[in-house]
Each structure stands twice: as C-alpha cells, then as structure tokens.
Design a protein around this motif. Structure first.
Motif, PDB file in Angstrom:
ATOM      1  N   ALA A 154      22.462  44.602  34.769  1.00  0.00           N
ATOM      2  CA  ALA A 154      21.415  44.375  33.767  1.00  0.00           C
ATOM      3  C   ALA A 154      21.093  42.894  33.649  1.00  0.00           C
ATOM      4  CB  ALA A 154      21.860  44.941  32.420  1.00  0.00           C
ATOM      5  N   LEU A 155      22.114  42.036  33.765  1.00  0.00           N
ATOM      6  CA  LEU A 155      21.904  40.590  33.693  1.00  0.00           C
ATOM      7  C   LEU A 155      21.040  40.106  34.850  1.00  0.00           C
ATOM      8  CD1 LEU A 155      22.808  38.002  32.094  1.00  0.00           C
ATOM      9  CD2 LEU A 155      24.590  37.744  33.832  1.00  0.00           C
ATOM     10  N   SER A 156      21.320  40.600  36.049  1.00  0.00           N
ATOM     11  CA  SER A 156      20.539  40.195  37.223  1.00  0.00           C
ATOM     12  C   SER A 156      19.106  40.712  37.152  1.00  0.00           C
ATOM     13  CB  SER A 156      21.211  40.698  38.502  1.00  0.00           C
ATOM     14  OG  SER A 156      21.231  42.114  38.540  1.00  0.00           O
ATOM     15  N   GLU A 157      18.895  41.812  36.434  1.00  0.00           N
ATOM     16  CA  GLU A 157      17.555  42.385  36.278  1.00  0.00           C
ATOM     17  C   GLU A 157      16.791  41.774  35.109  1.00  0.00           C
ATOM     18  OE1 GLU A 157      18.416  46.487  35.819  1.00  0.00           O
ATOM     19  OE2 GLU A 157      19.010  46.796  37.925  1.00  0.00           O
ATOM     20  N   GLY A 158      17.458  40.911  34.338  1.00  0.00           N
ATOM     21  CA  GLY A 158      16.797  40.281  33.205  1.00  0.00           C
ATOM     22  C   GLY A 158      16.765  41.135  31.948  1.00  0.00           C
ATOM     23  N   TRP A 168      18.376  41.407  29.078  1.00  0.00           N
ATOM     24  CA  TRP A 168      19.357  40.640  28.317  1.00  0.00           C
ATOM     25  C   TRP A 168      20.079  41.450  27.235  1.00  0.00           C
ATOM     26  CZ3 TRP A 168      19.232  37.461  31.925  1.00  0.00           C
ATOM     27  CH2 TRP A 168      18.073  36.847  32.391  1.00  0.00           C
ATOM     28  N   PRO A 169      19.376  42.236  26.401  1.00  0.00           N
ATOM     29  CA  PRO A 169      20.091  42.975  25.352  1.00  0.00           C
ATOM     30  C   PRO A 169      21.130  43.943  25.906  1.00  0.00           C
ATOM     31  CG  PRO A 169      17.731  42.928  24.907  1.00  0.00           C
ATOM     32  CD  PRO A 169      17.912  42.399  26.287  1.00  0.00           C
ATOM     33  N   LYS A 170      20.751  44.692  26.927  1.00  0.00           N
ATOM     34  CA  LYS A 170      21.678  45.640  27.527  1.00  0.00           C
ATOM     35  C   LYS A 170      22.862  44.923  28.157  1.00  0.00           C
ATOM     36  CE  LYS A 170      21.921  49.378  30.943  1.00  0.00           C
ATOM     37  NZ  LYS A 170      21.153  50.157  31.959  1.00  0.00           N
ATOM     38  N   ALA A 171      22.585  43.814  28.842  1.00  0.00           N
ATOM     39  CA  ALA A 171      23.650  43.061  29.495  1.00  0.00           C
ATOM     40  C   ALA A 171      24.646  42.526  28.474  1.00  0.00           C
ATOM     41  CB  ALA A 171      23.054  41.908  30.302  1.00  0.00           C
ATOM     42  N   GLN A 172      24.125  41.946  27.393  1.00  0.00           N
ATOM     43  CA  GLN A 172      25.018  41.400  26.367  1.00  0.00           C
ATOM     44  C   GLN A 172      25.884  42.492  25.735  1.00  0.00           C
ATOM     45  OE1 GLN A 172      23.014  39.293  23.231  1.00  0.00           O
ATOM     46  NE2 GLN A 172      24.862  39.114  21.990  1.00  0.00           N
ATOM     47  N   LYS A 173      25.279  43.630  25.446  1.00  0.00           N
ATOM     48  CA  LYS A 173      26.013  44.724  24.802  1.00  0.00           C
ATOM     49  C   LYS A 173      27.135  45.237  25.698  1.00  0.00           C
ATOM     50  CE  LYS A 173      25.348  49.382  22.946  1.00  0.00           C
ATOM     51  NZ  LYS A 173      24.362  50.472  22.696  1.00  0.00           N
ATOM     52  N   LEU A 174      26.817  45.555  26.937  1.00  0.00           N
ATOM     53  CA  LEU A 174      27.813  46.139  27.842  1.00  0.00           C
ATOM     54  C   LEU A 174      28.928  45.145  28.171  1.00  0.00           C
ATOM     55  CD1 LEU A 174      25.461  48.055  30.295  1.00  0.00           C
ATOM     56  CD2 LEU A 174      27.000  49.054  28.593  1.00  0.00           C
ATOM     57  N   ALA A 233      29.080  35.718  31.145  1.00  0.00           N
ATOM     58  CA  ALA A 233      27.817  36.413  31.423  1.00  0.00           C
ATOM     59  C   ALA A 233      27.148  36.870  30.133  1.00  0.00           C
ATOM     60  CB  ALA A 233      28.078  37.602  32.344  1.00  0.00           C
ATOM     61  N   ALA A 234      27.939  37.342  29.179  1.00  0.00           N
ATOM     62  CA  ALA A 234      27.385  37.772  27.892  1.00  0.00           C
ATOM     63  C   ALA A 234      26.793  36.586  27.133  1.00  0.00           C
ATOM     64  CB  ALA A 234      28.459  38.448  27.048  1.00  0.00           C
ATOM     65  N   ALA A 235      27.440  35.413  27.217  1.00  0.00           N
ATOM     66  CA  ALA A 235      26.914  34.211  26.570  1.00  0.00           C
ATOM     67  C   ALA A 235      25.573  33.807  27.166  1.00  0.00           C
ATOM     68  CB  ALA A 235      27.920  33.070  26.709  1.00  0.00           C
TER      69      ALA A 235
END
Length: 416
Positions: free
Chosen positions: A95-99, A101-107, A124-126
């Motif tokens: 999710a982070l690589s796809e941009g 951000w909300p999903k990446a931070q949560k997971l 990565a979450a930061a």
C-alpha cells in the motif's frame, strides 16, 4: 549396524545368565505394611523395579518435551499472530508503494508489535503518516522505532531528517543531521541531506566546507560536484555583500567582498564566471582600482582571454598605467583579439583616437566578431567617417544580424 548386533548379543547373554540363576534359586521377598503383605521372588521384584524405572523415566521426558497444554497453546497462538503480522506488513508495504497512505499506516502500525522487525514497520508507517500531513503521529511512530530498536539510531535519524526537510523544519533538521554526522561521519546520505539543508538555509560558507567530504565519499557525480562548487563559491561571494545591513558603507562592503574572495580556493579562481561576478560587484561598489589589481594578478598568473577582455572595461584611477600594462602583454600575445580590443578601449580612455582605431582594426582582422566591429564603427562614426562605417556594416552584415535565413531579394531599382 555393528552396535545393534553387539547390543542384542549382550542382551541375549545377560538373559541366558539371569534365566539360569532364576532356575537355580528364584529367591524370596516378603513386603509387609500394616496388615498387608506381598510375597514374590527376588527376580520378579528386580524385573518389576527395572520396568518401573524405565516407565517413570519415559513419562518424565514426555512431560518436559511436550510441556503443559497451556504452553503448547501459547506457542501456537504466538506463531499465528506472527504469521498475521507478516501478512499485514507485506500488505502495508504494498500500500505504501502504491501511495495508499491511510491503508499503509494502519496495517504497518497494527503489525509492528508482533513483527520480527518492528523497525521496518514503524519507519514505513511514519512515512505514510507524514504523507498525510500527520506530523505528531509521524513523530510518535519514529519514537517507537527508536525505543524498539535503539541500535538503529542512524537509520531512524535519516528518515526523521528527510521528513523534517520536507516539512521545511530546517533548523531542527540541521541539528539532527549534525548529531548523526558524529555517529556516522562517512555516511553519504547524511552528507547529501546536510548539503540540501545548508543550501535551503543559504549557508554557502558551510556548503563550501562540506564539498571536500562529498568528493571523498563520492556522494554525488563529478559534474554535479563541479556545478555545486561553482554555485557555492559564487553565492558565498554575493552573500558577503548582500548579508550586510543596508546602511553599510561601500568601503566596508568592498572589504567584506575582498575577504570572501581571498577565502576562495585557487582552483576556483580559474572560473571566468566567478571572476566576472566578483569584478562586477567591485565595480558596482566603486572598487575599480581593486578590480584592476585583481585582474592584473590573475592574468599574470595564467593568461585568460576573457579576463583580458574584462580588463579593458575597467576605468581605474590611472588609465595610462593600465594601458602600459596591456601593452606589455602584447609582446607575448600579439595574436589575441581580446587583447587588441582591450588596448583599443584603454587607448580611448587615454584619448589616443588614432591608436584606438588601429587596435580595433587589428582585433577585427584577427577574429571578426560583433563586439570589435561595434567598437570600431562607433569610434569611426564619432570621428566623422560615416562612409567607412557604412562600408564596414554592409560588408559585415552577418556579424551585426547573424542567423538570417536564405531568402529571395528584389533586384536593385534602376536609376533614371
């Protein structure tokens, strides 16, 4: 195979020997406790005791090997949580690589506590929190990364510096990078970030001091280093005057400018653009004599046509001495179009009109170009030689207006 055969052989011999003894004398054992008694032969008691010992030993090993059911359940639960954490980490990084951000931070945040590498999750979450503009949450996640992995201070500090630089928090970013530099003085990422924040702060003096270290660790390509070196020296010289208060007198400005120039490495003095800018600043402040002296010394050290050209544009307090200096250069450089042009200009400053025409003509003959043609025609026009000016311009039209396309032209009108 041999060991097994030997063991069986020993057991067979021992069994035969014990059987023979049992037949000869089975023995007698009586066990009494209160009113209860137990009668048996000695050999039966020994066999039961041996079997009991083996059975007890097996039960003890079985207990410690498999432990209690609660421990087994806990291990199973931990393994399951770890698998779930790994899946969430993978999805969060995707999710982070796809941009997203909300999903990446949560997971990534959810999986951090159970992850085998919590540092990766928190960093990565930061980054994901920063991309959403959540400054406090980003700082909290970075602090969590520090607490879970204290030995990764450099890695955490680099990510924090990148985030601070992106936010425009230049002073805290600089302080953080200076601290990291002490921990890892040869880290190229830290040095590049330090360069970026110093440029943003306009501290070109610090950038100049950092350049040797950037070269040493090959932090940047050679052409980028060269461009940065040029820019840093140029901006450092300019800022030496710009940083002064408005009410500062020109004499003090010239002094500050000269000090900045003196601190410039010798190799950088060969940069014509740098010399031109320094000279322009001196001329703007009324430092013609200082500019003339600087150019004279640089040309003496190494011949440079562009500097010679610039020398002719300076109006020092003693134009006659300046002209004599330029004439002395002509002995070794008679084929320099720039030197002839400079001699013509200095002749004009000394009101030697005929000599000026001669020098301008020589410069034009050596290398025809718009600059020496313009000086020659301007002087001839002021001397009243309009016809010659017209001839020069007509025969050298391409120099005056170069780059014209080939186009059909009408024939000259017939005279009546």
């Amino acid at each position: 195979m041999k060991k097994l055969f030997l063991f069986l052989l020993i057991m067979l011999v021992a069994g035969a020997w014990i059987g023979e003894k049992m037949v000869q004398d089975p023995g007698y054992v009586l066990l009494a406790y209160n009113e209860s008694t137990l009668e048996t032969s000695l050999w039966v008691l020994l066999v039961v005791t041996a079997i009991g010992f083996v059975l007890l030993h097996w039960l003890v090993n079985l207990f410690f090997r498999f432990r209690l059911p609660t421990s087994v359940l806990k291990d199973w639960s931990d393994d399951r949580h770890q698998v779930i954490a790994q899946r969430k980490t993978l999805k969060g990084l995707m999710a982070l690589s796809e941009g997203n951000w909300p999903k990446a931070q949560k997971l990534l945040s959810q999986a951090a506590e159970r992850s085998e590498l919590p540092l990766v999750n928190y960093l990565a979450a930061a980054q994901a929190a920063h991309e959403q503009g959540q400054g406090q949450q980003s700082d909290y996640l970075l602090q969590q990364a520090r607490e879970t992995t204290p030995e990764a201070e450099v890695a955490v500090g680099i990510v924090q510096s990148q985030i601070q630089l992106s936010r425009g928090e230049l002073e805290p970013c600089l302080a953080n990078l200076l601290k990291l530099r002490q921990l890892a003085p040869k880290n190229s990422v830290i040095l590049k970030l330090l360069k970026d924040v110093q440029i943003r702060l306009g501290d070109w003096e610090a950038v100049s001091r950092l350049l040797p270290e950037l070269k040493k660790v090959n932090a940047l390509p050679a052409d980028e280093i060269a461009q940065l070196e040029h820019t840093s020296h140029l901006r450092r010289i300019e800022s030496s005057v710009e940083a002064l208060p408005v009410e500062t007198e020109d004499s003090d400005r010239i002094k500050a400018l000269t000090q900045a120039w003196s601190a410039t490495p010798k190799a950088a003095l060969e940069d014509g653009t740098l010399v031109n800018r320094y000279t322009d600043l001196l001329l703007e402040l009324g430092g013609e004599n200082q500019a003339e002296q600087t150019l004279r010394e640089l040309i003496k050290q190494q011949w440079n046509d562009s500097l010679v050209n610039l020398y002719g544009r300076i109006a020092s307090e003693d134009p006659a001495k300046q002209l004599d200096q330029a004439r002395s250069w002509a002995k070794k450089n008679p084929d320099s179009a720039d030197l002839m042009l400079t001699l013509g200009r200095l002749s004009l400053r000394n009101q030697h009109w005929g000599q000026a025409v001669k020098y301008f003509e020589e410069s034009f003959q050596i290398e025809p170009r718009a600059e020496n043609l313009a000086e020659l025609t301007r002087l001839l026009r002021h001397m009243g030689e309009e016809r010659r000016v017209e001839q020069l311009l007509q025969s050298n039209l391409t120099l005056v207006a170069g780059g014209l396309p080939e186009l059909p032209m009408p024939e000259a009108a017939a005279t009546s």
